[in-house]
Write a protein that holds these residues in place. Structure first.
Motif, PDB file in Angstrom:
ATOM      1  N   ALA A  79       0.829  -1.201   0.000  1.00  0.00           N
ATOM      2  CA  ALA A  79       0.000   0.000   0.000  1.00  0.00           C
ATOM      3  C   ALA A  79       0.867   1.256   0.000  1.00  0.00           C
ATOM      4  CB  ALA A  79      -0.932  -0.003   1.204  1.00  0.00           C
ATOM      5  N   ALA A  80       1.944   1.245   0.784  1.00  0.00           N
ATOM      6  CA  ALA A  80       2.836   2.410   0.827  1.00  0.00           C
ATOM      7  C   ALA A  80       3.410   2.684  -0.562  1.00  0.00           C
ATOM      8  CB  ALA A  80       3.956   2.171   1.838  1.00  0.00           C
ATOM      9  N   GLY A  81       3.810   1.617  -1.252  1.00  0.00           N
ATOM     10  CA  GLY A  81       4.356   1.776  -2.593  1.00  0.00           C
ATOM     11  C   GLY A  81       3.336   2.314  -3.581  1.00  0.00           C
ATOM     12  N   VAL A  82       2.084   1.820  -3.455  1.00  0.00           N
ATOM     13  CA  VAL A  82       1.031   2.295  -4.356  1.00  0.00           C
ATOM     14  C   VAL A  82       0.734   3.763  -4.085  1.00  0.00           C
ATOM     15  CG1 VAL A  82      -1.345   1.973  -5.117  1.00  0.00           C
ATOM     16  CG2 VAL A  82       0.034  -0.014  -4.570  1.00  0.00           C
ATOM     17  N   VAL A  83       0.662   4.129  -2.787  1.00  0.00           N
ATOM     18  CA  VAL A  83       0.439   5.531  -2.430  1.00  0.00           C
ATOM     19  C   VAL A  83       1.541   6.386  -3.049  1.00  0.00           C
ATOM     20  CG1 VAL A  83       0.468   7.209  -0.547  1.00  0.00           C
ATOM     21  CG2 VAL A  83      -0.798   5.086  -0.290  1.00  0.00           C
ATOM     22  N   LYS A  84       2.782   5.887  -2.949  1.00  0.00           N
ATOM     23  CA  LYS A  84       3.903   6.659  -3.500  1.00  0.00           C
ATOM     24  C   LYS A  84       3.713   6.892  -4.995  1.00  0.00           C
ATOM     25  CE  LYS A  84       8.902   6.762  -3.979  1.00  0.00           C
ATOM     26  NZ  LYS A  84      10.144   5.982  -3.894  1.00  0.00           N
ATOM     27  N   SER A  85       3.394   5.826  -5.727  1.00  0.00           N
ATOM     28  CA  SER A  85       3.308   5.990  -7.173  1.00  0.00           C
ATOM     29  C   SER A  85       2.138   6.898  -7.563  1.00  0.00           C
ATOM     30  CB  SER A  85       3.271   4.635  -7.879  1.00  0.00           C
ATOM     31  OG  SER A  85       1.966   4.211  -8.091  1.00  0.00           O
ATOM     32  N   VAL A  86       1.022   6.791  -6.828  1.00  0.00           N
ATOM     33  CA  VAL A  86      -0.112   7.676  -7.101  1.00  0.00           C
ATOM     34  C   VAL A  86       0.265   9.121  -6.782  1.00  0.00           C
ATOM     35  CG1 VAL A  86      -2.457   8.292  -6.396  1.00  0.00           C
ATOM     36  CG2 VAL A  86      -1.873   5.895  -6.770  1.00  0.00           C
ATOM     37  N   ALA A  87       0.952   9.319  -5.644  1.00  0.00           N
ATOM     38  CA  ALA A  87       1.349  10.676  -5.246  1.00  0.00           C
ATOM     39  C   ALA A  87       2.283  11.283  -6.283  1.00  0.00           C
ATOM     40  CB  ALA A  87       2.014  10.641  -3.871  1.00  0.00           C
ATOM     41  N   VAL A  88       3.206  10.465  -6.822  1.00  0.00           N
ATOM     42  CA  VAL A  88       4.124  10.974  -7.840  1.00  0.00           C
ATOM     43  C   VAL A  88       3.351  11.423  -9.074  1.00  0.00           C
ATOM     44  CG1 VAL A  88       6.000  10.340  -9.407  1.00  0.00           C
ATOM     45  CG2 VAL A  88       6.079   9.611  -7.041  1.00  0.00           C
ATOM     46  N   MET A  89       2.365  10.609  -9.482  1.00  0.00           N
ATOM     47  CA  MET A  89       1.554  10.955 -10.655  1.00  0.00           C
ATOM     48  C   MET A  89       0.846  12.290 -10.465  1.00  0.00           C
ATOM     49  SD  MET A  89      -0.443   7.408 -11.412  1.00  0.00           S
ATOM     50  CE  MET A  89       0.410   5.846 -11.486  1.00  0.00           C
ATOM     51  N   VAL A  90       0.271  12.477  -9.274  1.00  0.00           N
ATOM     52  CA  VAL A  90      -0.593  13.635  -9.047  1.00  0.00           C
ATOM     53  C   VAL A  90       0.221  14.897  -8.758  1.00  0.00           C
ATOM     54  CG1 VAL A  90      -2.405  14.590  -7.574  1.00  0.00           C
ATOM     55  CG2 VAL A  90      -2.476  12.179  -8.236  1.00  0.00           C
ATOM     56  N   ILE A  91       1.270  14.779  -7.937  1.00  0.00           N
ATOM     57  CA  ILE A  91       1.973  15.981  -7.474  1.00  0.00           C
ATOM     58  C   ILE A  91       2.947  16.527  -8.518  1.00  0.00           C
ATOM     59  CG2 ILE A  91       3.394  16.957  -5.626  1.00  0.00           C
ATOM     60  CD1 ILE A  91       2.384  14.684  -3.825  1.00  0.00           C
ATOM     61  N   THR A  92       3.613  15.621  -9.257  1.00  0.00           N
ATOM     62  CA  THR A  92       4.665  16.063 -10.172  1.00  0.00           C
ATOM     63  C   THR A  92       4.304  17.251 -11.077  1.00  0.00           C
ATOM     64  OG1 THR A  92       5.610  13.865 -10.148  1.00  0.00           O
ATOM     65  CG2 THR A  92       6.330  15.318 -11.905  1.00  0.00           C
ATOM     66  N   PRO A  93       3.194  17.170 -11.848  1.00  0.00           N
ATOM     67  CA  PRO A  93       2.938  18.287 -12.765  1.00  0.00           C
ATOM     68  C   PRO A  93       2.792  19.630 -12.043  1.00  0.00           C
ATOM     69  CG  PRO A  93       1.094  16.741 -12.704  1.00  0.00           C
ATOM     70  CD  PRO A  93       2.223  16.092 -12.020  1.00  0.00           C
TER      71      PRO A  93
END
Lengths: 258, 130
Positions: free
Chosen positions: A173-187
């Motif tokens: 779950a931590a890894g999934v949260v990380k990847s989702v957060a990267v998708m959303v925050i980066t731009p």
């Protein structure tokens, strides 16, 4: 009437993969309209597509209780193929077309440094959070910390060390949260952190490590940066699986005796 | 032929994954090490070098460009098939660990970018537009 719906559903199921082009085509079309008319072009359409995708994934997960988002609904199963790791990797590789070799050569050392820093910093952050939540045994702390690297490193480490399934689930779950957060925050953060050059993109890929997160985050920021970020990110999971159950576990065990 | 361009990407992916898997086994890791990265390197070597790049016909590059332009739709499909429910339901510990790891990286990035300032040669993006 119910017959007509059934016929439509059967077409969707029988031709799943091809129908996913229609589904994603409509999704991209919606994203472009929202980007143009509602945000007046301030938010790139691919960033909106990523957000809409996540919303669909959430709906799919809630409706079916499965783990593949919207793809768990039979009529949309093809989306899982189109967005699966095979075509993801294939299109990521294709983005390397047009990249010049000299650019990559100059960035080699940066890539290595950012990869090592990326794994260690994610591990440290994860370990600190695990300790704050009351975990005291080295195996659990290491597994959760490895999950903060990517959702592959977590379970690989946890399985190797014999962690409990609850802890392994948390690490995924931590890894999934990380990847989702990267998708959303980066731009949104890109300009502020100087993520505008190929060099910065290579550092970024090495620090973040999640291939899907990096790919989606960079796609929503500037498509031209994708190959550089993806290039380094692809080494991250391997490096994480190498360091977490070994060196980083031994160090953790030194601090938190079994 | 267009299929040649597509076949080139496939070939790169095969060789890249092969190297990545062998490397993973040699290192004793249960994962592919850099397969996609090696595949990308091969594609750059084949299409971006003077040796072969100039020999690619226009229809061959069509096959390459088509899949390149499919990247964002594939990413959209990928996000739509993520396990978002698990991400949310992993509890505060999973959410905090994931979020803080991202934040830390965002903080490190600008300083690393500065440390490697001497490598500043990439002002011009020479990536193919699509």
């Amino acid at each position: 009437m119910s017959n007509i719906i059934e016929i439509a559903q059967n077409i969707m199921i029988k031709n799943g993969f091809v129908m996913s082009f229609l589904v994603i085509g409509v999704l991209m079309w919606f994203s472009t309209i929202i980007s143009k008319h509602i945000t007046k072009g301030r938010i790139h359409s691919s960033a909106i597509a990523v957000l809409l995708g996540l919303v669909l994934a959430y709906i799919g997960g809630v409706v079916t209780g499965g783990d593949k988002g919207i793809a768990d609904i039979a009529a949309f199963a093809g989306v899982g193929v189109l967005g699966g790791s095979m075509l993801r990797d294939f299109t990521i590789v294709s983005t390397a077309y047009g990249v010049t070799l000299s650019e990559i050569k100059k960035c080699g050392l940066i890539g290595v440094v950012s990869l090592i820093l990326g794994v260690i910093s994610a591990f440290l952050t994860g370990a600190i959070v695990a300790v704050c939540f009351g975990y005291k045994d080295a195996v659990s702390i290491t597994t959760i910390a490895a999950g903060a690297a990517t959702f592959v490193v977590g379970p690989v480490t946890g399985t190797a060390l014999g962690a409990s399934s609850t802890v392994i689930t948390i690490s995924i779950a931590a890894g999934v949260v990380k990847s989702v957060a990267v998708m959303v925050i980066t731009p949104f953060a890109a300009k502020r952190i100087g993520l505008t050059t190929p060099k910065a993109a290579m550092i970024y890929g090495g620090l973040m490590g999640t291939t899907s997160g990096t790919a989606a985050g960079l796609a929503a920021t500037d498509t031209r940066l994708v190959p550089y970020g993806a290039m380094t990110a692809t080494f991250y999971t391997g490096l994480g699986c190498l360091l977490c159950p070994t060196v980083l576990f031994w160090l953790t065990r030194l601090i938190f005796a079994m | 032929m267009t299929i040649y361009g597509v076949a080139i990407i496939s070939a790169c992916m095969f060789v890249g994954n092969f190297i990545g898997d062998v490397l993973g086994q040699l290192m004793g890791v249960d994962s592919n090490v850099g397969g996609v990265g090696f595949a990308m390197l091969f594609l750059i070597l084949i299409t971006g070098s003077d040796l072969y790049g100039s020999k690619l016909s226009e229809t061959t590059t069509k096959g390459l460009k088509y899949w390149q332009s499919m990247f964002i739709p594939v990413v959209a499909a990928m996000t739509a098939s993520q396990n978002v429910v698990q991400a949310v339901s992993g509890g505060p510990i999973a959410i905090l660990a994931g979020l803080l790891a991202v934040m830390t990286s965002f903080i490190i990035l600008p300083s690393l970018n500065k440390v490697f300032q001497s490598y500043e040669v990439d002002e011009e993006l020479e990536v193919a537009e699509n």
